[in-house]
Design an enzyme around this catalytic site. Structure first.
Site, PDB file in Angstrom:
ATOM      1  N   ASN A 134       0.812  -1.228   0.000  1.00 57.72           N
ATOM      2  CA  ASN A 134       0.000   0.000   0.000  1.00 57.72           C
ATOM      3  C   ASN A 134       0.843   1.275   0.000  1.00 57.72           C
ATOM      4  O   ASN A 134       0.479   2.258  -0.647  1.00 57.72           O
ATOM      5  CB  ASN A 134      -1.026  -0.003   1.131  1.00 57.72           C
ATOM      6  CG  ASN A 134      -0.425  -0.172   2.494  1.00 57.72           C
ATOM      7  OD1 ASN A 134       0.637  -0.770   2.641  1.00 57.72           O
ATOM      8  ND2 ASN A 134      -1.067   0.362   3.504  1.00 57.72           N
ATOM      9  N   GLU A 232       3.294  -3.477  12.320  1.00 54.87           N
ATOM     10  CA  GLU A 232       2.340  -2.412  11.994  1.00 54.87           C
ATOM     11  C   GLU A 232       1.233  -3.086  11.211  1.00 54.87           C
ATOM     12  O   GLU A 232       1.436  -3.477  10.057  1.00 54.87           O
ATOM     13  CB  GLU A 232       3.000  -1.310  11.135  1.00 54.87           C
ATOM     14  CG  GLU A 232       4.108  -0.547  11.818  1.00 54.87           C
ATOM     15  CD  GLU A 232       3.635   0.329  12.970  1.00 54.87           C
ATOM     16  OE1 GLU A 232       2.426   0.376  13.265  1.00 54.87           O
ATOM     17  OE2 GLU A 232       4.510   0.952  13.592  1.00 54.87           O
ATOM     18  N   CYS A 266      -3.660   1.989   6.266  1.00 51.89           N
ATOM     19  CA  CYS A 266      -4.005   1.435   7.581  1.00 51.89           C
ATOM     20  C   CYS A 266      -4.595   2.503   8.496  1.00 51.89           C
ATOM     21  O   CYS A 266      -5.243   2.166   9.481  1.00 51.89           O
ATOM     22  CB  CYS A 266      -2.793   0.762   8.206  1.00 51.89           C
ATOM     23  SG  CYS A 266      -1.314   1.756   8.125  1.00 51.89           S
ATOM     24  N   GLU A 435       7.345   2.964  15.385  1.00 54.93           N
ATOM     25  CA  GLU A 435       8.339   3.324  14.374  1.00 54.93           C
ATOM     26  C   GLU A 435       8.388   4.838  14.298  1.00 54.93           C
ATOM     27  O   GLU A 435       7.549   5.535  14.857  1.00 54.93           O
ATOM     28  CB  GLU A 435       7.935   2.734  13.022  1.00 54.93           C
ATOM     29  CG  GLU A 435       7.995   1.228  13.005  1.00 54.93           C
ATOM     30  CD  GLU A 435       7.778   0.666  11.614  1.00 54.93           C
ATOM     31  OE1 GLU A 435       8.770   0.481  10.904  1.00 54.93           O
ATOM     32  OE2 GLU A 435       6.619   0.443  11.243  1.00 54.93           O
TER      33      GLU A 435
HETATM   34  P1  NAD Z   1       0.133  -9.633   3.815  1.00 57.29           P
HETATM   35  O1  NAD Z   1       0.182  -9.286   5.247  1.00 57.29           O
HETATM   36  O2  NAD Z   1      -0.039 -11.076   3.477  1.00 57.29           O
HETATM   37  O3  NAD Z   1       1.447  -9.117   3.066  1.00 57.29           O
HETATM   38  C1  NAD Z   1       2.316  -8.114   3.561  1.00 57.29           C
HETATM   39  C2  NAD Z   1       3.770  -8.506   3.333  1.00 57.29           C
HETATM   40  O4  NAD Z   1       4.027  -9.715   4.036  1.00 57.29           O
HETATM   41  C3  NAD Z   1       4.120  -8.816   1.870  1.00 57.29           C
HETATM   42  O5  NAD Z   1       5.448  -8.410   1.610  1.00 57.29           O
HETATM   43  C4  NAD Z   1       4.030 -10.324   1.809  1.00 57.29           C
HETATM   44  O6  NAD Z   1       4.807 -10.876   0.770  1.00 57.29           O
HETATM   45  C5  NAD Z   1       4.575 -10.695   3.168  1.00 57.29           C
HETATM   46  N1  NAD Z   1       4.159 -12.013   3.648  1.00 57.29           N
HETATM   47  C6  NAD Z   1       3.000 -12.681   3.377  1.00 57.29           C
HETATM   48  N2  NAD Z   1       2.991 -13.873   4.004  1.00 57.29           N
HETATM   49  C7  NAD Z   1       4.161 -13.980   4.680  1.00 57.29           C
HETATM   50  C8  NAD Z   1       4.722 -14.985   5.513  1.00 57.29           C
HETATM   51  N3  NAD Z   1       4.086 -16.125   5.786  1.00 57.29           N
HETATM   52  N4  NAD Z   1       5.947 -14.759   6.048  1.00 57.29           N
HETATM   53  C9  NAD Z   1       6.605 -13.608   5.811  1.00 57.29           C
HETATM   54  N5  NAD Z   1       6.124 -12.630   5.015  1.00 57.29           N
HETATM   55  C10 NAD Z   1       4.898 -12.806   4.460  1.00 57.29           C
HETATM   56  O7  NAD Z   1      -1.015  -8.768   3.191  1.00 57.29           O
HETATM   57  P2  NAD Z   1      -1.780  -8.949   1.777  1.00 57.29           P
HETATM   58  O8  NAD Z   1      -2.185 -10.376   1.572  1.00 57.29           O
HETATM   59  O9  NAD Z   1      -0.965  -8.310   0.733  1.00 57.29           O
HETATM   60  O10 NAD Z   1      -3.083  -8.076   2.053  1.00 57.29           O
HETATM   61  C11 NAD Z   1      -4.164  -8.640   2.765  1.00 57.29           C
HETATM   62  C12 NAD Z   1      -4.844  -7.607   3.645  1.00 57.29           C
HETATM   63  O11 NAD Z   1      -3.932  -7.103   4.594  1.00 57.29           O
HETATM   64  C13 NAD Z   1      -5.339  -6.368   2.937  1.00 57.29           C
HETATM   65  O12 NAD Z   1      -6.601  -6.574   2.361  1.00 57.29           O
HETATM   66  C14 NAD Z   1      -5.385  -5.361   4.054  1.00 57.29           C
HETATM   67  O13 NAD Z   1      -6.574  -5.485   4.783  1.00 57.29           O
HETATM   68  C15 NAD Z   1      -4.227  -5.772   4.940  1.00 57.29           C
HETATM   69  N6  NAD Z   1      -3.004  -4.933   4.727  1.00 57.29           N
HETATM   70  C16 NAD Z   1      -2.693  -4.028   5.680  1.00 57.29           C
HETATM   71  C17 NAD Z   1      -1.577  -3.228   5.511  1.00 57.29           C
HETATM   72  C18 NAD Z   1      -1.212  -2.196   6.535  1.00 57.29           C
HETATM   73  O14 NAD Z   1      -0.562  -1.218   6.219  1.00 57.29           O
HETATM   74  N7  NAD Z   1      -1.548  -2.387   7.772  1.00 57.29           N
HETATM   75  C19 NAD Z   1      -0.804  -3.326   4.371  1.00 57.29           C
HETATM   76  C20 NAD Z   1      -1.131  -4.285   3.409  1.00 57.29           C
HETATM   77  C21 NAD Z   1      -2.241  -5.093   3.611  1.00 57.29           C
END
Ligand code: NAD
Length: 456
Positions: A134, A232, A266, A435
């Site tokens: 994001n 976060e 977020c 952070e």
């Molecule tokens: P995610 O949490 O799966 O991904 C975030 C990061 O974590 C990415 O770089 C991803 O490759 C990595 N990741 C995923 N699985 C992992 C694992 N098992 N071990 C280590 N790293 C891992 O999020 P998403 O699937 O891209 O999005 C899903 C939902 O998460 C969104 O719909 C939203 O609601 C939320 N989200 C929140 C934020 C925030 O800023 N808080 C950011 C992105 C997504």
């Protein structure tokens, strides 16, 4: 051991493939950690002024590439070009701010009888930064800049959908003179490259931003090694509008407080709590403001809102908004791209998923409240606690409500949440640790206490 693989990067406004990048395997992570550990030993031994100078040069090189980085972010993430320029500028500012802390990273001297007691702040070693899609550039830099400044090496794993700006930043770091392997970017899948980084015993700390589900999984893996972790996670932040507020101002600010970055933020103020006596007037004023938001080509300077990041995100957002939902709706382009119109749900049950779960799209719910106590109860009726806004002309009320809302980042008569020089982080399920701000570098150190006896 996983097979070699690649990731296609799509332009979310057109669905065209704009690049294909390599996917890191656990073996790649292993090799990167070994290189980072060697680079870190040299870096942490360098004079503070020299480390600060290199980080300032990195900031200057980023500054010289703002337009290029912004264009990349428009292409891979669909961010509006104005936002994308701000995001690249934020990386520059973070590097400058962190550079200013290198020579100020002081331990303490504590009075202890019979000698001298001092604390020493030591770098942790190799830091793993796992970034979301994001805000690919700022969030990567939130972890990377202070970690480097405090004498650590960084391995950054950007999100699958948005690796391009991160990969370019790694090239710019080398151009600026950052030692080789000190800052490495590994594009790859979360469940392969991200997981390997979390599990690696040579990684001292994980800085994760993303979903609460993945955050919890990472935290439990870190627990097994007592690995340091900062999380976060999501939010469902309230925008509380009291009847005594400047209503025109509150309405004018409300749309972009949840539509910025297409709601993929977020801190998005997606629960608009409005005191019942001004509820109808608020909606009357809000409708034209929502309908006039310019949604379209993110590269166009006039655009206020671009597409969502991916098909799966679009499907997730759609699942919260049935076609017959009572709502104020803005416009969105038809045709290719992951588009969803600005949407404000009205007349919703405060306990329904659209009012309690993080949608991460351009959707907010308006909920009426009766009095201050009711507003606080509703504001806290969520597992999240990241941000929130309070609109009132009553200073006492602003302070009382700020004290009563369980969230890490509140603003009164504004929607500002994130500044690189003030702390940022969540209460409850929104995260762990802080952070940014004056203590950002300290979070990447271990405190060692040394007592020196003065006895003859
Ligand atoms: P995610 O949490 O799966 O991904 C975030 C990061 O974590 C990415 O770089 C991803 O490759 C990595 N990741 C995923 N699985 C992992 C694992 N098992 N071990 C280590 N790293 C891992 O999020 P998403 O699937 O891209 O999005 C899903 C939902 O998460 C969104 O719909 C939203 O609601 C939320 N989200 C929140 C934020 C925030 O800023 N808080 C950011 C992105 C997504």
């Amino acid at each position: 051991m996983s097979e070699p693989y690649e990731l296609d990067v799509l332009n979310p406004a057109t669905e065209e493939v704009v690049a294909t990048v390599p996917g890191a395997t656990p073996a790649d992570v292993d090799a990167a950690v070994a290189r980072a550990a060697a680079a870190q030993r040299v870096w942490s031994a360098a004079a503070p002024a020299d480390r600060a100078r290199v980080l300032r040069r990195f900031a200057a090189v980023v500054d010289g590439h703002i337009g290029e980085l912004a264009a990349l972010e428009v292409r891979e993430a669909g961010h509006t070009v104005g936002n994308a320029r701000w995001e690249a500028g934020n990386v520059r500012d973070l590097l400058d701010y962190a550079a200013g802390g290198v020579e100020r990273l002081n331990g303490r001297q504590i009075p202890v009888p019979g000698g001298l007691d001092i604390t020493i702040l030591e770098p942790l070693g190799v830091i793993g930064v796992i970034a979301p899609w994001n805000f690919p550039m700022p969030i990567a830099a939130w972890g990377t800049a202070p970690a480097l400044a405090a004498g650590n090496a960084v391995i950054l794993k950007p999100a699958e959908t948005t690796p391009l700006t991160a990969l370019r930043l790694a090239e710019l770091a080398l151009e600026a003179g950052l030692p080789e392997h000190l800052f490495q970017v590994l594009s790859g899948r979360g469940d392969i490259a991200g997981d390997a980084l979390v599990r690696h015993p040579g990684v001292a700390k994980i800085v994760f931003t993303g979903s609460t589900r993945t955050g919890k999984q990472i935290m439990s893996l870190c627990a097994g090694q007592v690995k340091r972790v900062t999380l976060e996670l999501g939010g469902k932040s309230p925008n509380i509008v009291f009847a005594d507020a400047d209503l025109e101002k509150a309405v004018a600010a409300a749309p972009m407080s949840f539509l910025d970055n297409s709601g993929q933020d977020c801190c998005a103020r997606t629960r608009i709590l409005v005191q019942r006596s001004v509820h109808d007037r608020f909606l009357e004023l809000l409708a034209p403001a929502i309908e006039s938001v310019v949604v379209g080509d993110p590269a166009d300077e006039r655009t206020q809102m671009g597409p969502l990041i991916s098909k799966s995100q679009l499907e997730k957002v759609r699942s919260y908004v049935p076609d017959d939902a009572q709502a104020i709706r803005g416009s969105a382009p038809a045709g290719p791209g992951f588009w969803f119109p600005p949407t404000v749900l009205t007349g919703v049950d405060p306990a329904c998923p659209a009012a309690t779960e993080e949608i991460f799209g351009p959707v907010a719910a308006v909920l009426p409240f009766d009095d201050e106590a009711d507003a606080i109860r509703l504001a806290n009726a969520t597992d999240y606690g990241l941000s929130g806004s309070i609109w009132t002309r009553d200073v006492g009320r602003a302070l009382r409500v700020s004290g009563a809302v369980s969230a890490g980042n509140l603003s009164v008569n504004s929607h500002s949440s994130v500044r690189y020089w003030t702390p940022f982080g969540g209460y409850k399920s929104s995260g762990l640790g802080r952070e940014l701000g004056p203590d950002a570098l300290t979070a990447f150190t271990e405190t060692k206490n040394v007592f020196i006896s003065t006895e003859a």
